[in-house]
Design a protein around this motif. Structure first.
Motif, PDB file in Angstrom:
ATOM      1  N   ALA A  12       0.841  -1.205   0.000  1.00  0.00           N
ATOM      2  CA  ALA A  12       0.000   0.000   0.000  1.00  0.00           C
ATOM      3  C   ALA A  12       0.873   1.252   0.000  1.00  0.00           C
ATOM      4  O   ALA A  12       0.396   2.355  -0.280  1.00  0.00           O
ATOM      5  N   HIS A  55       0.638   3.773  -2.736  1.00  0.00           N
ATOM      6  CA  HIS A  55      -0.461   4.740  -2.856  1.00  0.00           C
ATOM      7  C   HIS A  55      -0.375   5.879  -1.836  1.00  0.00           C
ATOM      8  O   HIS A  55      -1.249   6.730  -1.785  1.00  0.00           O
ATOM      9  N   GLN A 108      -3.414   5.838   5.210  1.00  0.00           N
ATOM     10  CA  GLN A 108      -4.403   5.372   4.228  1.00  0.00           C
ATOM     11  C   GLN A 108      -4.996   6.511   3.400  1.00  0.00           C
ATOM     12  O   GLN A 108      -5.715   6.265   2.442  1.00  0.00           O
ATOM     13  N   ARG A 118      -5.706   9.335   0.735  1.00  0.00           N
ATOM     14  CA  ARG A 118      -5.308   9.530  -0.664  1.00  0.00           C
ATOM     15  C   ARG A 118      -5.396  11.015  -1.029  1.00  0.00           C
ATOM     16  O   ARG A 118      -5.364  11.366  -2.209  1.00  0.00           O
ATOM     17  N   THR A 149      -4.385  14.590  -1.939  1.00  0.00           N
ATOM     18  CA  THR A 149      -3.160  15.150  -2.509  1.00  0.00           C
ATOM     19  C   THR A 149      -2.671  16.273  -1.592  1.00  0.00           C
ATOM     20  O   THR A 149      -3.424  16.731  -0.709  1.00  0.00           O
TER      21      THR A 149
END
Ligand SMILES: [Zn+2]
Length: 277
Positions: free
Chosen positions: A189, A192, A259, A261, A263
């Motif tokens: 992970a 990501h 976790q 995401r 930006t």
């Protein structure tokens, strides 16, 4: 009549030599293509072997480091003798910084390799020698590398430049090992995780006297990140500010952070909008 047949003979000679030339050109082209293909194949194989050897060396670097110190959570290895006083203080300082991390280390022991000699540094830091250190985790045996060290002074030395607080040797150790610990925790992970989290969190852990969110926000202002800002506030000041905000002001857990995401721009907008309320 005679001259006519001579012309015909000449024409037929010309045609047959053209045909021979054409065949010759095709054969030459085939040979050249074959040799280019073979060269490319060999070059590819050589590059592949070189890349694999470098990966193996980075994964099992012990034979390149004759000296080591520590038997606890962190073991430091170096290509030069490690002064026991400075070395032990460094291990204690790095361990203390890691202990305050909200992400607990899952591994039993972590290794750190210090590359003082130029050839070793350029070999292991290839292809990015501008890095002061880096973490390596191929799915097992995670560890980190640092460029040259002055253990007694607690300083990292990178290409002749001596780092100053807050970018100390212990801070860089805690930064790089936090990468390893986070990598162990989330595995693939990692691919990501946004850059602001990946670099901001290790700085949050590694910077010794870290500012509160408000202190850091006011100190950084709206200025873009430049060298003086990094010298004063660590490796990734703006990323650290965002991480400090989400952990301390939004009450996020480390897992939430790793976790996310969001930006950098999205995270910055949330932080700014909060400041206006
Ligand atoms: Zn980093």
């Amino acid at each position: 009549m005679r001259s006519h047949s001579l012309m015909e003979a000449l024409e037929s000679d010309l045609a047959s030599s053209r045909a021979v030339c054409h065949e010759y050109a095709i054969a030459l082209e085939a040979i050249m293509l074959r040799s280019i293909k073979r060269t490319l194949l060999w070059a590819g194989a050589a590059l592949g072997i070189a890349a694999l050897s470098l990966c193996a060396l980075i994964t099992w670097p012990e034979p390149l480091f004759a000296f080591s110190l520590g038997a606890g959570k962190i073991v430091v290895a170096s290509d030069r003798p490690i002064p026991p006083g400075g070395g032990e203080r460094f291990l204690r300082d790095c361990e203390r910084l890691l202990e305050r991390s909200p992400l607990k280390a899952e591994g039993r022991q972590y290794r750190l390799f210090v590359t003082n000699d130029d050839w070793r540094f350029y070999l292991l830091f290839f292809p990015r020698p501008e890095r002061w250190g880096f973490a390596w985790y191929p799915g097992f045996r995670g560890h980190a590398f640092l460029s040259s060290a002055d253990f007694d002074g607690g300083r990292v030395i990178h290409l002749g430049y001596v780092g100053t607080p807050p970018r100390t040797l212990a801070a860089l150790c805690a930064h790089e090992l936090t990468h390893v610990i986070a990598w162990e925790h989330i595995g693939l992970a990692r691919l990501h995780v946004p850059q602001w989290v990946w670099e901001g969190f290790p700085d949050y852990v590694g910077i010794e006297n870290r500012e509160t969110f408000e202190q850091l926000r006011d100190a950084l202002g709206e200025r873009p990140v430049d060298t003086p800002m990094r010298v004063k506030y660590g490796f990734y000041p703006r990323y650290r500010l965002l991480v400090t905000y989400f952990l301390e002001k939004k009450g996020w857990s480390v897992d939430q952070l790793l976790q996310t995401r969001l930006t950098e721009d999205e995270a910055t907008d949330i932080m700014r909008a909060d400041g206006k309320n």
